[in-house]
Design an enzyme around this catalytic site. Structure first.
Site, mmCIF file in Angstrom:
data_model
loop_
_atom_site.group_PDB
_atom_site.id
_atom_site.type_symbol
_atom_site.label_atom_id
_atom_site.label_comp_id
_atom_site.label_asym_id
_atom_site.label_seq_id
_atom_site.Cartn_x
_atom_site.Cartn_y
_atom_site.Cartn_z
ATOM 1 N N CYS A 2 36.627 30.894 40.774
ATOM 2 C CA CYS A 2 35.979 29.973 41.698
ATOM 3 C C CYS A 2 37.036 29.208 42.496
ATOM 4 O O CYS A 2 38.117 28.915 42.012
ATOM 5 C CB CYS A 2 35.079 28.945 41.022
ATOM 6 N N ARG A 27 39.567 34.015 44.755
ATOM 7 C CA ARG A 27 39.318 33.437 43.431
ATOM 8 C C ARG A 27 37.935 33.782 42.887
ATOM 9 O O ARG A 27 37.620 33.501 41.733
ATOM 10 C CB ARG A 27 39.455 31.915 43.501
ATOM 11 N N TRP A 74 32.882 32.709 41.148
ATOM 12 C CA TRP A 74 33.020 33.875 40.278
ATOM 13 C C TRP A 74 32.163 33.552 39.070
ATOM 14 O O TRP A 74 32.490 32.668 38.273
ATOM 15 C CB TRP A 74 34.484 34.057 39.874
ATOM 16 N N ASN A 100 35.050 24.180 39.503
ATOM 17 C CA ASN A 100 35.738 25.385 39.047
ATOM 18 C C ASN A 100 36.140 25.153 37.607
ATOM 19 O O ASN A 100 36.810 24.169 37.303
ATOM 20 C CB ASN A 100 36.986 25.635 39.913
ATOM 21 N N GLY A 101 35.729 26.037 36.715
ATOM 22 C CA GLY A 101 36.082 25.890 35.304
ATOM 23 C C GLY A 101 34.896 26.242 34.444
ATOM 24 O O GLY A 101 33.922 26.832 34.914
ATOM 25 N N GLU A 482 50.720 49.777 33.949
ATOM 26 C CA GLU A 482 50.459 49.048 35.189
ATOM 27 C C GLU A 482 49.789 49.978 36.214
ATOM 28 O O GLU A 482 48.853 49.578 36.901
ATOM 29 C CB GLU A 482 51.778 48.462 35.716
ATOM 30 N N LYS A 486 46.010 49.437 37.969
ATOM 31 C CA LYS A 486 45.754 49.371 39.416
ATOM 32 C C LYS A 486 44.639 50.348 39.809
ATOM 33 O O LYS A 486 43.787 50.033 40.623
ATOM 34 C CB LYS A 486 47.029 49.707 40.228
ATOM 35 N N GLU A 489 41.357 48.830 38.747
ATOM 36 C CA GLU A 489 41.002 47.612 39.483
ATOM 37 C C GLU A 489 40.515 47.876 40.899
ATOM 38 O O GLU A 489 39.523 47.315 41.326
ATOM 39 C CB GLU A 489 42.241 46.714 39.630
ATOM 40 N N HIS A 505 47.248 63.906 20.238
ATOM 41 C CA HIS A 505 46.602 63.342 19.044
ATOM 42 C C HIS A 505 45.168 62.909 19.341
ATOM 43 O O HIS A 505 44.618 62.081 18.639
ATOM 44 C CB HIS A 505 47.428 62.179 18.495
ATOM 45 N N LYS A 604 41.145 36.413 41.264
ATOM 46 C CA LYS A 604 42.608 36.362 41.208
ATOM 47 C C LYS A 604 43.120 35.502 40.067
ATOM 48 O O LYS A 604 44.018 35.868 39.342
ATOM 49 C CB LYS A 604 43.124 35.822 42.540
HETATM 50 C C1 F6R Z 1 46.124 42.722 37.792
HETATM 51 C C2 F6R Z 1 45.985 41.295 37.820
HETATM 52 C C3 F6R Z 1 45.674 40.590 36.548
HETATM 53 C C4 F6R Z 1 46.671 39.432 36.372
HETATM 54 C C5 F6R Z 1 46.292 38.594 35.159
HETATM 55 C C6 F6R Z 1 47.281 37.482 34.906
HETATM 56 O O1 F6R Z 1 46.357 43.251 39.055
HETATM 57 O O2 F6R Z 1 46.126 40.685 38.835
HETATM 58 O O3 F6R Z 1 45.712 41.454 35.468
HETATM 59 O O4 F6R Z 1 47.945 39.968 36.233
HETATM 60 O O5 F6R Z 1 45.023 38.055 35.364
HETATM 61 O O6 F6R Z 1 47.348 36.621 35.985
HETATM 62 P P1 F6R Z 1 48.563 35.631 36.175
HETATM 63 O O7 F6R Z 1 49.778 36.453 36.391
HETATM 64 O O8 F6R Z 1 48.201 34.798 37.348
HETATM 65 O O9 F6R Z 1 48.674 34.835 34.901
#
Ligand code: F6R
Length: 609
Positions: A2, A27, A74, A100-101, A482, A486, A489, A505, A604
């Site tokens: 949010c 967000r 969100w 937000n929270g 990683e 991606k 996501e 396995h 985010k």
């Molecule tokens: C993946 C992504 C999330 C963040 C995770 C941690 O692309 O963006 O997995 O890496 O939510 O976020 P931060 O780094 O802000 O603590």
């Protein structure tokens, strides 16, 4: 999770609120809304969907007023719907809030309020806050907000409008980010700096349990005892352009292409040519201090955790220190062994991730030292850690993290070489060799990026892949995690990372002719073994896309496709090997028509636990 904004001044609030929300949509984007005091009452407009849906709803409507609050959601409590969208008013619309929270004890408070006769019109935890403030309100907004804060458990950044006090905007925070922007004849609140950066560079970073009274000409920060707090103004030095798309179609691709600069900005100031050491800002990690440390934890979530895994691998193999890397959401609940001889390294782009912040607090409480590797200057983790090593990646707006990961790896390279040198695990000559290699990294990132057209074509060719496995051994396995994240996501492709040797396995049972396996091979000592594993895939009809170092042409006999990255010592290949994965996921997602900057169900900054 949010985003909230607020404005008080002389201009029409609506446009400023909408512009601010546009910068915060990363967000959360399940629903959006604004509330503006129009001289007679508080006018609330909100809708399920994205900000553009709100803008459509607002077309042809007059929402006039110079004080207002806005929200992009969100969803946590209650599905995305018009009813659950913020702002939330009290029953007679004299008080309105954005939040937000998460309020952990909202059910208990809700029951008490219902017993007092309050009627609820949404399923949100937020709505209890506005009724609670209402229940305490006796013509003193600050007093009512403080009393509500005393009762609330959980996290919140709040913006509150009172119809009876239309010359004041009240804000408060606990465990959710909130900044105050200082203008001339106008002031702002926002969850994050980009939302207000076009209006001001002077900002107050709020601390937990602080309340702010904003009028158009003044800002007062109070603690819960109503004592005024003097806060230094934080000057934002980065540019508005850094938070704009700058001609790229999406933030994600812009941020991927920023990586040569990001890696350079993160590495170079710490590697001066005239000093044979790493200059770790002001962080004290000398031999003596390191000898006092008996264990290191590396903690993060998602991408940040994957960067941490690479840090663990390098610190153990090169600096010869045992390290445990763990996701914050598990670490904090398992009663970990923490004491004053523990060093905790926390990684976070936003510096606000709730679980990571909680892990940090757990460590600090136990007397451990915490080193934050953080991107957002002035964020909660940056403020609460004992030391901070900033990743100079600039604002990362796309929800999927790309450039922050590369900057986190760069920090891990710095820490590893620093600790190894201090502890006598590498010689000064070896350090100089490694430093030379680090100097070359930004240019090599550029070389990988130059293959973007080829990778785009590959992503389009493999668009129908199902069950993508990302595999490797050693550091390559960590990088594949990683890459797999991606793909999930942004391309919404089911993908799993696997240690290449583990496929047989179990997971190899899933391989069929629509399967794609992305194999990473940058660790020379493990090439042959990984090639054998990839042959096992080919034998079962799967397609293989290999990412390897220039010169490793042997792989062409096995793989269907090969992407080469410049030759680099094994220690530093992960940063380069990941870039084709970022591009592949991005181009697959855009070819599939997804909104890559705002992938479904994601946000985010994950400020819920
Ligand atoms: C993946 C992504 C999330 C963040 C995770 C941690 O692309 O963006 O997995 O890496 O939510 O976020 P931060 O780094 O802000 O603590």
């Amino acid at each position: 999770m949010c985003g909230i904004v607020g404005y008080i001044g002389e201009k029409q609030a609506l446009k400023i609120l909408i512009d601010g929300l546009k910068k915060l949509e990363y967000r959360g984007y399940d629903s959006a809304g604004v509330a503006v005091y129009n001289g007679a009452g508080i006018d609330i407009k909100k809708t399920k969907g994205r900000l553009k849906d709100l803008e459509e709803k607002l077309e042809g409507q007059e929402v006039l007023g110079t004080i207002g609050i806005g929200h992009t959601r969100w969803a946590t409590h209650g599905a995305p719907s018009d009813q659950n969208a913020h702002p939330h008013p009290n029953s007679n619309q004299t008080i309105t809030i954005v939040h937000n929270g998460i309020i952990e004890n909202y059910l208990e408070i809700k029951e008490e309020l219902i017993n007092k006769g309050y009627k609820f019109s949404s399923e949100t935890d937020t709505e209890v806050i506005v009724h609670l403030i209402d229940s305490y309100y006796n013509n003193d907004p600050v007093d009512a907000v403080i009393k509500a804060m005393d009762k609330l458990e959980g996290s919140y950044a709040l913006g509150v409008l009172f119809k009876d006090h239309p010359d004041q905007l009240i804000a408060a925070r606990k465990d959710s980010p909130l900044v105050v922007g200082l203008g001339k004849g106008e002031n702002f609140i926002a969850s994050d700096i980009p939302a207000i950066l076009q209006y001001t560079r002077d900002v107050y970073l709020l601390e937990d349990e602080e309340i702010v009274i904003l009028t158009k000409d003044d800002v007062k920060i109070l603690n819960k005892e109503k004592e005024e707090i003097n806060r230094e103004i934080f000057k934002v030095t980065w540019d508005v352009a850094a938070a704009e798309k700058g001609g790229y179609e999406h933030f994600m691709i812009k941020e991927i292409f920023e990586q040569p600069k990001v890696v350079k900005d993160t590495l170079m100031p710490r590697l001066p040519e005239n000093q044979n050491k790493v200059v770790l800002d002001n962080i004290k990690l000398s031999k003596k201090e390191l000898e006092n440390i008996n264990k290191i934890y590396i903690i993060g979530c998602g991408t940040a955790y994957y960067a941490g895994l690479i840090g663990k691998y390098l610190l153990e193999r090169i600096a010869r220190i045992p390290v445990v890397a763990e996701v914050a959401s598990e670490f904090r609940y398992r009663d970990p062994v923490l004491d004053d001889k523990t060093l905790m390294i926390v990684l976070s782009q936003s510096g606000e991730t709730a679980d990571t912040l909680a892990a940090l607090r757990l460590a600090k409480k136990a007397g451990s030292r915490v080193l934050g590797i953080v991107n957002v200057v002035g964020s909660s983790i940056a403020r609460e850690a004992d030391d901070v090593l900033y990743t100079w990646a600039g604002p990362e707006i796309a929800v999927a993290s790309t450039k922050a990961y590369s900057a986190q790896l760069a920090c891990m390279y710095l820490l590893t070489t620093h600790i190894a040198l201090e502890m006598g695990k590498i010689t000064e000559d070896r350090f100089k060799e490694l430093r030379e290699e680090l100097y070359k990294l930004p240019e090599k990132v550029d070389v990988v990026l130059k293959q973007s057209e080829k990778i785009k074509k590959l992503a389009e060719d493999y668009i129908n892949s199902k069950n993508v496995f990302c595999v490797g051994r050693g550091l390559d396995y960590m990088v594949s995690m990683e890459g797999s994240l991606k793909l999930k996501e942004v391309a919404y492709v089911h993908s799993e990372p696997y240690a290449a040797g583990e496929l047989k396995h179990g997971p190899i049972a899933l391989i069929e002719d629509v399967s794609l396996v992305i194999g990473i091979l940058t660790q020379e000592s493990l090439y042959e073994k990984t090639i054998s594993n990839l042959k096992e895939i080919k034998a079962r009809g799967g397609k293989v896309l290999a990412i390897t170092l220039e010169g490793n042409t042997e792989i062409e006999k096995t793989a269907d496709e090969v992407i080469y990255i410049p030759e680099t010592p094994w220690i530093f290949t992960s940063l380069l090997a990941n870039i084709p994965q970022q591009l592949f996921a991005y181009y697959m997602a855009t070819a599939l028509g997804h909104d890559v900057d705002k992938p479904r169900n994601l946000a985010k900054s994950v400020t819920v636990e």
